[in-house]
Design a protein around this motif. Sequence first.
Motif: not given
Length: 366
Positions: A36-39, A42-45, A53-62
Motif C-alpha cells: 500500500p505504501s508504494a502507491r 493518483d494510482e489508487y484512484v 480489486r487488488v488496488v481496491l483491497s490495498q486502498a481499504i488496507t490503507l
Amino acid sequence: MPNRDEPQSARSYSSSPDEVSTFNPNLKRQASSRSPSARSADEYVSGILEGDRVVLSQAITLLESTRPDHQKTAQTVVERCLPQAGDSVRVAVTGVPGVGKSTFIEALGPALLEEDRRLAVLTVDPTSERSQGSILGDKTRMGALASSDDVYIRPSPTAGTLGGVARKTRETIFLCEAAGFDTILVETVGVGQSEVTVRSMVDVFLLLALAGAGDELQGIKRGIVEMADVLAINKADGENKTAAEEARSEYGKALRLLGEPESGWTPPVLTCSAETGNGIREVWSSIQEYCRYTKETGYFSQQRQEQSRHWMYQSIEETLRSDFFETPAVQSALEEVEEKVLNGTISSFAAAQKLLSVYRRTDASD
C-alpha cells in the motif's frame, strides 16, 4: 509473506509473493503485488475507478491503517472517489451470532447476480480482547460466492469498535461504490445492544432472527427490532418451520406495538431458509420494495443526508480525541493525573477537567 489483498479466492502460499497462485481460475491477477505504501493517491484512484480489486483491497488496507501518512493518503483517495460513489443500495445484514448471516448472504448472492448486479460484501469479525487478533474467515465461508468476478468480499476486524462494524466501514463503502459495485451488503458482528452504528451508514436494515431462541422479546429490549426495515426469521426449514411461522407472528405483533417508523414504512416479517434457499428472493424483493417506497417519499435521500451530518460530527469527535492524546503537554501530565485517580486523591471527573485545561492552554498558546 504473501500479499493479503489478492483477489477474493483461496490461495496457495509460497516463500515469495511473486509465486502466489490462485485456486480460482475465474479471477485474473489485475495488478502487481505492490505494498500500500508504494502507491500514490493518483494510482489508487485510477485503479479503483477501473475496478481493479487488488488496488481496491490495498486502498481499504490503507484506510484501516493507523499510520498518519497512510491516513492522509487514504483520506485523499476517499475524497477523490466520492463523486463516483453513492449509486448503490447499502444493506446491513445483522442478527445474533449463529443466526446464519454468512449463509444467508451466500444464498442471496446468486439472485443478485442474476439481476446483473455487482456485489460487495463487507464482513466484520470480532477482535479478541486478549490477542487483539481476528480470524477474518468469511471469504472461506462464502467460497462459492467469492468465485464470481462480480463479487468482492472484504473481511475487516472490529479492532475495538462498537456497533458491529469496523472503524472505516463507511469509507470502505464509498470506495466499493466508486469501483462499480452497486449492491453493498454489510454483515455485522452480531453484538446485540451496541449494534446500532451500522444503521447510520446503510439504506436498509435487514434483521435476521431465529425461532425459539428467546429473541422475540429480547429483541424488543435491545431496541434493535425497531430499527429493522425488513425482518426475516431464518432457518425456517424441517422441524423448525412451524416454530418459525409462530415467531413470525410474534414479531409482527411486536412491530405493530412499536408504532409507525420515521420512514412511514411498515416492516414486513418474513421467513426464509438460507440452507434450502426458500424465501430468500422474497426477502430481496422486500428490500427492493422498501428502496422504491423511500425514494418516492424522499426519505431515502433524506436519510443519506442525515447520515452524512452524523459522520461529520463523528469525525470531529475522533479528531479531537486523537489530537488531545497526541498533545505533548497532555502526555506529560497524564501519568501523574492517572496515578492520583488510582490512589483516590482526585475524582475521575476532576482529573478529566485538569487534563482538558492542560489541552486548552496548549491549544490557546498555539
